[in-house]
Design a protein around this motif. Structure first.
Motif, PDB file in Angstrom:
ATOM      1  N   ASP A  24      -6.352   8.440  -1.678  1.00 16.78           N
ATOM      2  CA  ASP A  24      -4.968   8.869  -1.489  1.00 16.78           C
ATOM      3  C   ASP A  24      -3.960   7.723  -1.429  1.00 16.78           C
ATOM      4  O   ASP A  24      -2.838   7.903  -0.953  1.00 16.78           O
ATOM      5  N   SER A  25      -4.348   6.539  -1.909  1.00 11.46           N
ATOM      6  CA  SER A  25      -3.405   5.414  -1.912  1.00 11.46           C
ATOM      7  C   SER A  25      -3.778   4.389  -2.978  1.00 11.46           C
ATOM      8  O   SER A  25      -4.902   4.365  -3.470  1.00 11.46           O
ATOM      9  N   LEU A  26      -2.802   3.560  -3.295  1.00 12.13           N
ATOM     10  CA  LEU A  26      -2.993   2.409  -4.179  1.00 12.13           C
ATOM     11  C   LEU A  26      -2.451   1.179  -3.464  1.00 12.13           C
ATOM     12  O   LEU A  26      -1.425   1.256  -2.785  1.00 12.13           O
ATOM     13  N   THR A  27      -3.120   0.055  -3.639  1.00 10.75           N
ATOM     14  CA  THR A  27      -2.588  -1.211  -3.142  1.00 10.75           C
ATOM     15  C   THR A  27      -2.180  -2.027  -4.359  1.00 10.75           C
ATOM     16  O   THR A  27      -2.971  -2.218  -5.284  1.00 10.75           O
TER      17      THR A  27
ATOM     18  N   LYS B  19       0.865  -1.183   0.000  1.00  9.74           N
ATOM     19  CA  LYS B  19       0.000   0.000   0.000  1.00  9.74           C
ATOM     20  C   LYS B  19       0.896   1.227   0.000  1.00  9.74           C
ATOM     21  O   LYS B  19       1.705   1.423   0.902  1.00  9.74           O
ATOM     22  N   VAL B  20       0.743   2.049  -1.055  1.00  7.25           N
ATOM     23  CA  VAL B  20       1.614   3.206  -1.247  1.00  7.25           C
ATOM     24  C   VAL B  20       0.763   4.469  -1.398  1.00  7.25           C
ATOM     25  O   VAL B  20      -0.335   4.423  -1.947  1.00  7.25           O
ATOM     26  N   ASN B  21       1.291   5.571  -0.878  1.00  4.17           N
ATOM     27  CA  ASN B  21       0.609   6.860  -1.043  1.00  4.17           C
ATOM     28  C   ASN B  21       0.527   7.184  -2.531  1.00  4.17           C
ATOM     29  O   ASN B  21       1.525   7.073  -3.252  1.00  4.17           O
ATOM     30  N   ALA B  22      -0.656   7.604  -2.972  1.00  7.24           N
ATOM     31  CA  ALA B  22      -0.831   7.973  -4.375  1.00  7.24           C
ATOM     32  C   ALA B  22      -1.927   9.030  -4.456  1.00  7.24           C
ATOM     33  O   ALA B  22      -3.110   8.710  -4.498  1.00  7.24           O
ATOM     34  N   THR B  23      -1.510  10.275  -4.466  1.00  4.33           N
ATOM     35  CA  THR B  23      -2.458  11.374  -4.573  1.00  4.33           C
ATOM     36  C   THR B  23      -2.746  11.636  -6.048  1.00  4.33           C
ATOM     37  O   THR B  23      -2.105  11.059  -6.929  1.00  4.33           O
ATOM     38  N   ALA B  24      -3.670  12.513  -6.308  1.00  5.41           N
ATOM     39  CA  ALA B  24      -4.020  12.846  -7.694  1.00  5.41           C
ATOM     40  C   ALA B  24      -2.797  13.332  -8.470  1.00  5.41           C
ATOM     41  O   ALA B  24      -2.644  13.041  -9.659  1.00  5.41           O
ATOM     42  N   SER B  25      -1.897  14.031  -7.787  1.00  5.70           N
ATOM     43  CA  SER B  25      -0.731  14.606  -8.471  1.00  5.70           C
ATOM     44  C   SER B  25       0.350  13.578  -8.825  1.00  5.70           C
ATOM     45  O   SER B  25       1.095  13.772  -9.778  1.00  5.70           O
ATOM     46  N   ASN B  26       0.441  12.481  -8.075  1.00  2.00           N
ATOM     47  CA  ASN B  26       1.516  11.514  -8.363  1.00  2.00           C
ATOM     48  C   ASN B  26       0.997  10.120  -8.731  1.00  2.00           C
ATOM     49  O   ASN B  26       1.791   9.219  -8.966  1.00  2.00           O
ATOM     50  N   ARG B  27      -0.306   9.933  -8.777  1.00  6.00           N
ATOM     51  CA  ARG B  27      -0.885   8.602  -9.037  1.00  6.00           C
ATOM     52  C   ARG B  27      -0.394   8.005 -10.354  1.00  6.00           C
ATOM     53  O   ARG B  27      -0.027   6.833 -10.425  1.00  6.00           O
TER      54      ARG B  27
ATOM     55  N   GLY C  72       6.078   7.114  -0.208  1.00  4.98           N
ATOM     56  CA  GLY C  72       5.616   6.775   1.137  1.00  4.98           C
ATOM     57  C   GLY C  72       4.883   5.446   1.140  1.00  4.98           C
ATOM     58  O   GLY C  72       3.816   5.316   0.556  1.00  4.98           O
ATOM     59  N   ILE C  73       5.497   4.474   1.765  1.00  9.76           N
ATOM     60  CA  ILE C  73       4.899   3.141   1.892  1.00  9.76           C
ATOM     61  C   ILE C  73       4.049   3.141   3.159  1.00  9.76           C
ATOM     62  O   ILE C  73       4.545   3.461   4.236  1.00  9.76           O
ATOM     63  N   ARG C  74       2.790   2.778   3.036  1.00 10.31           N
ATOM     64  CA  ARG C  74       1.902   2.735   4.195  1.00 10.31           C
ATOM     65  C   ARG C  74       1.937   1.375   4.876  1.00 10.31           C
ATOM     66  O   ARG C  74       1.998   1.297   6.101  1.00 10.31           O
ATOM     67  N   GLU C  75       1.843   0.319   4.078  1.00 10.90           N
ATOM     68  CA  GLU C  75       1.829  -1.039   4.630  1.00 10.90           C
ATOM     69  C   GLU C  75       2.441  -2.004   3.630  1.00 10.90           C
ATOM     70  O   GLU C  75       2.339  -1.792   2.423  1.00 10.90           O
TER      71      GLU C  75
END
Length: 172
Positions: free
Chosen positions: A118-121, A90-98, A142-145
């Motif tokens: 705000d994230s992608l798995t 699970k990684v942070n992925a906002t509209a600007s960097n998705r 940014g790695i969430r999990e």
């Protein structure tokens, strides 16, 4: 040195506990562990990665054979193998960097399995080196999990050592 052991056991309650106990009593850490049914009904394959020199691994192998329900122990570290691992990331992925995250994940043949605001798995399958590489590449977002399986491995019937072939390609 890290060693990969492939252990065939009878599929009975308590086998994994006895194996883990053996390692714990001797102060060894199992870095990676994967267990599942093998090709024969009633038999399971345990693939584990442990650290130790050849003498230590030889001793552990002898101790494993003394356990009830252990049928075969093989150190496959130096044998040509097919190795795979599965990771959910699970990684942070906002509209600007998705789009950049998706583009980078496609390079590693990762699949997007969940999309949030705000994230992608991602689902990543590959050899352990690929798993480490994608984490390093996506770390800047940014790695969430992370959830990883242990390494699973089977020896190559063809006997082709892909690591050797990769080293030849690097020289060319």
């Amino acid at each position: 040195m890290k060693h990969t052991l492939s252990v065939l056991v009878e599929d009975e309650a308590g086998v994994l506990t006895r194996i883990a106990g053996l390692f714990a009593r001797r102060g060894f850490n199992i870095e990676s562990l994967a267990v599942g049914p093998a090709e024969q009904v009633g038999i399971s394959r345990i693939t584990m990665v442990v650290t130790g020199d050849d003498r230590v691994i030889e001793q552990l192998t002898k101790q494993l054979y003394k356990l009830i329900n252990v049928l075969k122990v093989q150190d496959i570290t130096t044998i040509p193998c097919v190795e795979r691992e599965l990771m959910l990331l699970k990684v942070n992925a906002t509209a600007s960097n998705r789009s950049e995250v998706v583009e980078l994940s496609q390079i590693f043949r990762a699949r997007v399995v969940d999309v949030a605001e705000d994230s992608l798995t991602l689902e990543v399958v590959g050899d352990p080196g690929k798993i480490v590489a994608i984490v390093q590449v996506l770390n800047k977002f940014g790695i969430r999990e992370i959830a990883r399986t242990g390494k699973v491995a089977l020896t190559r019937e063809s006997g082709v050592n892909t690591e050797f072939l990769k080293s030849l390609e690097a020289k060319v």
